[in-house]
Scaffold this active site. Structure first.
Site, mmCIF file in Angstrom:
data_model
loop_
_atom_site.group_PDB
_atom_site.id
_atom_site.type_symbol
_atom_site.label_atom_id
_atom_site.label_comp_id
_atom_site.label_asym_id
_atom_site.label_seq_id
_atom_site.Cartn_x
_atom_site.Cartn_y
_atom_site.Cartn_z
ATOM 1 N N CYS A 56 0.843 -1.192 0.000
ATOM 2 C CA CYS A 56 0.000 0.000 0.000
ATOM 3 C C CYS A 56 0.882 1.247 0.000
ATOM 4 C CB CYS A 56 -0.911 0.003 1.235
ATOM 5 S SG CYS A 56 -2.010 1.438 1.261
ATOM 6 N N CYS A 60 0.568 4.906 6.900
ATOM 7 C CA CYS A 60 -0.065 4.743 8.219
ATOM 8 C C CYS A 60 0.913 4.007 9.159
ATOM 9 C CB CYS A 60 -1.361 3.965 8.085
ATOM 10 S SG CYS A 60 -2.401 4.583 6.745
ATOM 11 N N CYS A 131 -19.614 -6.108 3.629
ATOM 12 C CA CYS A 131 -18.884 -4.929 4.083
ATOM 13 C C CYS A 131 -17.581 -4.878 3.296
ATOM 14 C CB CYS A 131 -18.598 -5.050 5.583
ATOM 15 S SG CYS A 131 -17.563 -3.709 6.219
#
Ligand code: SAM
Ligand code: DTB
Ligand code: SF4
Length: 325
Positions: A56, A60, A131
């Site tokens: 990614c 973070c 989800c």
């Protein structure tokens, strides 16, 4: 007015006052709010699957999937739809009511959305709630996912607006709020919470929950994650949060958002059964179920079944959260 009304005008002083209550007083209030607005002794179970793992571009500080940190994680391309359908079937058989697909993207591309919509259709065909957590979305993407039958979109604010740039520099807090707005506009349920134990102050925890509670509509699902400190990430050596402060965060979330599901999320593998029981007492009524979160461990299914049985906790059917086309 009920004793624990659904409010959207919490001041930071009010939220900090809740955090400062004696532990028993706070838990008593949280359990009272819980019984006023929720079915007691019930937990909703979602199973997670990482459908695209690692590499990614975001930074973070907590995340083992960022390309910037060497965490020894094997990256995996987007899974085949049939394989995801198989995993969803297994999750249903094990007792989950919702299947949550996660992808390590900053935001999905057009071709990614096409595959995701096919996965969502498969999950819905099994009678499960769906989800997904795929990073930032624009309005059109949110609508496409909704049209495919997506019930929930998970997009966490992660921490307070003030602490945000100590944790993530590749996007800002407002980007998160913009995606949440797109998800709402498309008519999906919102799953939005954060992580505690990243070195934030109690005020940061209060601010994070204040932001969530003062949204026009509370998120239907509020995941409270305890940091899983993964070797190789900048937060690998972070001192763990005091377990009582973790429970306090759950309790304040329950009081501020009494009609939402509060999820005892990441970090359960590192918690004792007793601590989890305390978190349920504080108002947690949803968990991730299955031996893996996205890339890190989660308690065994057998252990969770036994724990819920020992506590007399039933599993919710989950049908109430499903959106119907
Ligand atoms: N890439 C997308 C995004 O960031 O929105 C979706 C997947 S991301 C892994 C979903 C959430 O997992 C993050 O927002 C964060 O709250 C949580 N998370 C990731 N790594 C974690 C960790 N080490 N401990 C606790 N929670 C974590
Ligand atoms: C959320 O709030 N927690 C989940 C889910 N939403 C996507 C993810 C937890 C991830 C923990 C680290 C990992 O397993 O990679
Ligand atoms: Fe990427 Fe999401 Fe991990 Fe951040 S939390 S590095 S956006 S996968």
């Amino acid at each position: 007015m009920t004793e624990h009304a659904v409010r959207h005008d919490w001041s930071i002083e009010e939220v900090e006052t809740l955090f400062a209550l004696p532990f028993q007083d706070l838990l008593f209030r949280a359990q009272s709010a819980h019984r006023e607005h929720q079915a007691p002794n019930t937990v909703q179970m979602s199973t997670l699957l990482s459908v695209k793992t690692g590499a990614c571009p975001e930074d973070c500080a907590y995340c083992p999937q960022s390309i910037r940190y060497d965490t020894g994680l094997d990256r995996e391309a987007l899974m085949a739809v049939a394989d995801v359908a198989e995993r969803a079937r297994a999750a249903k058989e094990a007792g989950a009511t919702r299947f949550c697909m996660g992808a390590a993207w900053r935001s999905p591309k057009k071709k990614d959305i096409d595959v995701m919509t096919a996965m969502i259709r498969e999950v819905k065909a099994l009678g499960l709630e769906s989800c997904a957590t795929l990073g930032m979305l624009n309005r059109e993407q949110a609508k496409e996912l909704r049209d495919a039958g997506l019930d929930y979109y998970n997009h966490n604010i992660d921490t307070s607006p003030e602490f945000y740039d100590k944790i993530i520099t590749t996007r800002d807090f407002q980007d998160r709020l913009d995606t949440l707005e797109a998800v709402r506009e498309a008519g999906m349920n919102v799953c939005c919470g954060g992580i505690v134990g990243m070195g934030e102050t109690t005020k940061d925890r209060a601010r994070m929950l204040q932001v969530l509670a003062n949204l026009d509509q509370h998120p239907e699902s509020v995941p409270i994650n305890q940091l899983v400190a993964v070797p190789g990430t900048p937060l690998a050596d972070q001192t763990p949060i005091d377990p009582f402060d973790f429970v306090r965060t759950i309790a304040v979330a329950r009081i501020l958002m009494p009609k939402s599901a509060v999820r005892l999320s990441a970090g359960r593998e590192q918690m004792s059964d007793e601590l989890q029981a305390l978190a349920f007492f504080a108002g947690a009524n949803s968990i991730f179920y299955g031996e893996k979160l996205l890339t890190t461990g989660n308690p065994d299914v057998e252990h969770d079944r036994e724990l819920l049985e020992r506590l007399g906790i039933r599993t919710a059917t989950g049908a109430s959260g499903a959106l119907h086309a």
